[in-house]
Write a protein that holds these residues in place. Structure first.
Motif, PDB file in Angstrom:
ATOM      1  N   SER A 148      15.906 -38.616 -90.649  1.00  0.00           N
ATOM      2  CA  SER A 148      15.674 -40.059 -90.790  1.00  0.00           C
ATOM      3  C   SER A 148      16.511 -40.843 -89.781  1.00  0.00           C
ATOM      4  O   SER A 148      16.052 -41.848 -89.228  1.00  0.00           O
ATOM      5  N   SER A 149      17.725 -40.389 -89.522  1.00  0.00           N
ATOM      6  CA  SER A 149      18.583 -41.055 -88.543  1.00  0.00           C
ATOM      7  C   SER A 149      17.982 -40.961 -87.149  1.00  0.00           C
ATOM      8  O   SER A 149      17.978 -41.936 -86.385  1.00  0.00           O
ATOM      9  N   GLN A 150      17.447 -39.805 -86.799  1.00  0.00           N
ATOM     10  CA  GLN A 150      16.834 -39.630 -85.487  1.00  0.00           C
ATOM     11  C   GLN A 150      15.550 -40.441 -85.357  1.00  0.00           C
ATOM     12  O   GLN A 150      15.223 -40.919 -84.262  1.00  0.00           O
ATOM     13  N   VAL A 151      14.826 -40.589 -86.446  1.00  0.00           N
ATOM     14  CA  VAL A 151      13.631 -41.436 -86.420  1.00  0.00           C
ATOM     15  C   VAL A 151      14.016 -42.871 -86.066  1.00  0.00           C
ATOM     16  O   VAL A 151      13.390 -43.512 -85.211  1.00  0.00           O
ATOM     17  N   ARG A 152      15.045 -43.383 -86.714  1.00  0.00           N
ATOM     18  CA  ARG A 152      15.495 -44.750 -86.413  1.00  0.00           C
ATOM     19  C   ARG A 152      15.984 -44.871 -84.971  1.00  0.00           C
ATOM     20  O   ARG A 152      15.703 -45.855 -84.287  1.00  0.00           O
ATOM     21  N   GLN A 153      16.702 -43.856 -84.506  1.00  0.00           N
ATOM     22  CA  GLN A 153      17.236 -43.883 -83.149  1.00  0.00           C
ATOM     23  C   GLN A 153      16.136 -43.853 -82.097  1.00  0.00           C
ATOM     24  O   GLN A 153      16.257 -44.482 -81.038  1.00  0.00           O
ATOM     25  N   THR A 154      15.070 -43.110 -82.356  1.00  0.00           N
ATOM     26  CA  THR A 154      14.003 -42.952 -81.370  1.00  0.00           C
ATOM     27  C   THR A 154      12.913 -44.012 -81.475  1.00  0.00           C
ATOM     28  O   THR A 154      12.079 -44.129 -80.568  1.00  0.00           O
ATOM     29  N   LEU A 155      12.899 -44.777 -82.555  1.00  0.00           N
ATOM     30  CA  LEU A 155      11.846 -45.767 -82.749  1.00  0.00           C
ATOM     31  C   LEU A 155      11.716 -46.749 -81.582  1.00  0.00           C
ATOM     32  O   LEU A 155      10.598 -47.029 -81.138  1.00  0.00           O
ATOM     33  N   PRO A 156      12.808 -47.318 -81.027  1.00  0.00           N
ATOM     34  CA  PRO A 156      12.631 -48.254 -79.905  1.00  0.00           C
ATOM     35  C   PRO A 156      11.912 -47.624 -78.716  1.00  0.00           C
ATOM     36  O   PRO A 156      11.051 -48.272 -78.079  1.00  0.00           O
ATOM     37  N   ALA A 157      12.230 -46.368 -78.389  1.00  0.00           N
ATOM     38  CA  ALA A 157      11.563 -45.699 -77.274  1.00  0.00           C
ATOM     39  C   ALA A 157      10.094 -45.452 -77.597  1.00  0.00           C
ATOM     40  O   ALA A 157       9.217 -45.599 -76.725  1.00  0.00           O
ATOM     41  N   VAL A 158       9.802 -45.076 -78.837  1.00  0.00           N
ATOM     42  CA  VAL A 158       8.414 -44.852 -79.242  1.00  0.00           C
ATOM     43  C   VAL A 158       7.641 -46.171 -79.224  1.00  0.00           C
ATOM     44  O   VAL A 158       6.465 -46.210 -78.835  1.00  0.00           O
ATOM     45  N   GLU A 159       8.290 -47.262 -79.625  1.00  0.00           N
ATOM     46  CA  GLU A 159       7.654 -48.583 -79.541  1.00  0.00           C
ATOM     47  C   GLU A 159       7.293 -48.911 -78.091  1.00  0.00           C
ATOM     48  O   GLU A 159       6.213 -49.448 -77.816  1.00  0.00           O
ATOM     49  N   ARG A 160       8.193 -48.585 -77.156  1.00  0.00           N
ATOM     50  CA  ARG A 160       7.910 -48.841 -75.740  1.00  0.00           C
ATOM     51  C   ARG A 160       6.767 -47.962 -75.245  1.00  0.00           C
ATOM     52  O   ARG A 160       5.922 -48.406 -74.462  1.00  0.00           O
ATOM     53  N   ALA A 161       6.760 -46.721 -75.709  1.00  0.00           N
ATOM     54  CA  ALA A 161       5.732 -45.782 -75.266  1.00  0.00           C
ATOM     55  C   ALA A 161       4.347 -46.153 -75.789  1.00  0.00           C
ATOM     56  O   ALA A 161       3.343 -46.026 -75.066  1.00  0.00           O
ATOM     57  N   LEU A 162       4.282 -46.631 -77.032  1.00  0.00           N
ATOM     58  CA  LEU A 162       2.985 -46.816 -77.689  1.00  0.00           C
ATOM     59  C   LEU A 162       2.671 -48.276 -78.007  1.00  0.00           C
ATOM     60  O   LEU A 162       1.712 -48.557 -78.720  1.00  0.00           O
ATOM     61  N   GLY A 163       3.473 -49.198 -77.465  1.00  0.00           N
ATOM     62  CA  GLY A 163       3.150 -50.616 -77.584  1.00  0.00           C
ATOM     63  C   GLY A 163       2.354 -51.050 -76.365  1.00  0.00           C
ATOM     64  O   GLY A 163       2.772 -50.820 -75.224  1.00  0.00           O
ATOM     65  N   PHE A 164       1.191 -51.633 -76.581  1.00  0.00           N
ATOM     66  CA  PHE A 164       0.283 -51.972 -75.487  1.00  0.00           C
ATOM     67  C   PHE A 164      -0.036 -53.465 -75.467  1.00  0.00           C
ATOM     68  O   PHE A 164      -0.163 -54.089 -76.526  1.00  0.00           O
ATOM     69  N   THR A 165      -0.176 -54.010 -74.267  1.00  0.00           N
ATOM     70  CA  THR A 165      -0.833 -55.315 -74.151  1.00  0.00           C
ATOM     71  C   THR A 165      -2.321 -55.085 -74.402  1.00  0.00           C
ATOM     72  O   THR A 165      -2.788 -53.938 -74.462  1.00  0.00           O
ATOM     73  N   ALA A 166      -3.067 -56.161 -74.527  1.00  0.00           N
ATOM     74  CA  ALA A 166      -4.506 -56.023 -74.767  1.00  0.00           C
ATOM     75  C   ALA A 166      -5.170 -55.254 -73.620  1.00  0.00           C
ATOM     76  O   ALA A 166      -6.029 -54.392 -73.844  1.00  0.00           O
ATOM     77  N   GLU A 167      -4.749 -55.531 -72.400  1.00  0.00           N
ATOM     78  CA  GLU A 167      -5.333 -54.845 -71.243  1.00  0.00           C
ATOM     79  C   GLU A 167      -4.945 -53.370 -71.220  1.00  0.00           C
ATOM     80  O   GLU A 167      -5.784 -52.503 -70.958  1.00  0.00           O
ATOM     81  N   GLU A 168      -3.678 -53.088 -71.523  1.00  0.00           N
ATOM     82  CA  GLU A 168      -3.222 -51.702 -71.542  1.00  0.00           C
ATOM     83  C   GLU A 168      -3.914 -50.915 -72.646  1.00  0.00           C
ATOM     84  O   GLU A 168      -4.264 -49.737 -72.465  1.00  0.00           O
ATOM     85  N   ARG A 169      -4.112 -51.561 -73.770  1.00  0.00           N
ATOM     86  CA  ARG A 169      -4.803 -50.896 -74.873  1.00  0.00           C
ATOM     87  C   ARG A 169      -6.236 -50.551 -74.475  1.00  0.00           C
ATOM     88  O   ARG A 169      -6.723 -49.448 -74.741  1.00  0.00           O
ATOM     89  N   ALA A 170      -6.901 -51.468 -73.828  1.00  0.00           N
ATOM     90  CA  ALA A 170      -8.279 -51.223 -73.398  1.00  0.00           C
ATOM     91  C   ALA A 170      -8.338 -50.056 -72.414  1.00  0.00           C
ATOM     92  O   ALA A 170      -9.241 -49.215 -72.479  1.00  0.00           O
ATOM     93  N   GLN A 171      -7.366 -49.994 -71.505  1.00  0.00           N
ATOM     94  CA  GLN A 171      -7.325 -48.901 -70.536  1.00  0.00           C
ATOM     95  C   GLN A 171      -7.076 -47.569 -71.229  1.00  0.00           C
ATOM     96  O   GLN A 171      -7.692 -46.553 -70.888  1.00  0.00           O
ATOM     97  N   ALA A 172      -6.161 -47.559 -72.203  1.00  0.00           N
ATOM     98  CA  ALA A 172      -5.883 -46.325 -72.931  1.00  0.00           C
ATOM     99  C   ALA A 172      -7.100 -45.884 -73.744  1.00  0.00           C
ATOM    100  O   ALA A 172      -7.447 -44.692 -73.761  1.00  0.00           O
TER     101      ALA A 172
END
Length: 213
Positions: A148-172
């Motif tokens: 659980s501690s590692q999940v919290r620690q890695t969440l910001p990086a995962v948010e950066r990896a899988l957070g998309f703008t509308a255009e980026e989401r469409a491309q993905a």
């Protein structure tokens, strides 16, 4: 010859994660330590693949370097022989992903599971997000075990990896060739949902990409 694969991300309490660690972490380490696997990973980072619709051209129109890069990526994103042992059953007690992990899931909200015929969901996911985002994710090629501690620690990086703008989401989405049913979760949605939910619930995560048969 056909096959069926599964990529799962499931949430568990820390006691279960600790009990699973001696079984799964050495398998993930063995996958990551394979020199050929590292070579394939580095090649994909250097040479991201183009639109998937261009991958299989008519005979005689594919240059050797393009064909080699595609084959390297396909091998990288197939299930590895080491982590596969967790699905096939580990001696001496035949512990497996099916009876030792999936059967412990209490509700559908505690797991993201993508089962695909003649395809690897992890492969589609990696191609859709690209290597610059994939490198931000923990573990190795969709396989990871986090407290659980590692999940919290890695969440910001995962948010950066899988957070998309509308255009980026469409491309993905344009590079995601899987077909989804009405109640089936996209590979672009399920992983981030699981991370956010596990972080909020103080739970760990287990991710495994395997061939079912």
């Amino acid at each position: 010859m056909g096959f069926t694969s599964a990529w799962s991300i499931s949430a568990h309490d820390d006691d279960f994660i600790s009990a699973l660690a001696p079984r799964l972490l050495p398998l993930i380490d063995a996958e990551q330590d394979e020199p050929l696997a590292r070579e394939r990973w580095d090649r994909w980072r250097r040479e991201p693949l183009p639109d998937f619709r261009s991958w299989w051209k008519p005979f005689g129109r594919v240059c050797r370097s393009e064909a080699d890069a595609l084959e390297s990526f396909l091998e990288l994103t197939a299930s590895g022989e080491h982590v596969q042992k967790l699905y096939d059953g580990l001696p001496p007690d035949d512990f497996s992903l099916l009876n030792g992990v999936w059967d412990r899931i209490a509700g559908a909200e505690d797991i993201f599971l993508s089962v695909q015929s003649k395809e690897y969901a992890l492969r589609v996911f990696f191609h859709a997000i690209g290597p610059a985002r994939a490198v931000l994710l923990p573990g190795w090629c969709g396989n990871f075990l986090l407290t659980s501690s590692q999940v919290r620690q890695t969440l910001p990086a995962v948010e950066r990896a899988l957070g998309f703008t509308a255009e980026e989401r469409a491309q993905a989405e344009d590079q995601d060739w899987l077909e989804y049913g009405d109640d089936e979760e996209s590979v672009l949605d399920g992983p981030l949902r699981m991370w956010r939910q596990a972080a909020a619930d103080a739970r760990g995560l287990c991710g495994v990409s395997v061939t079912v048969y």
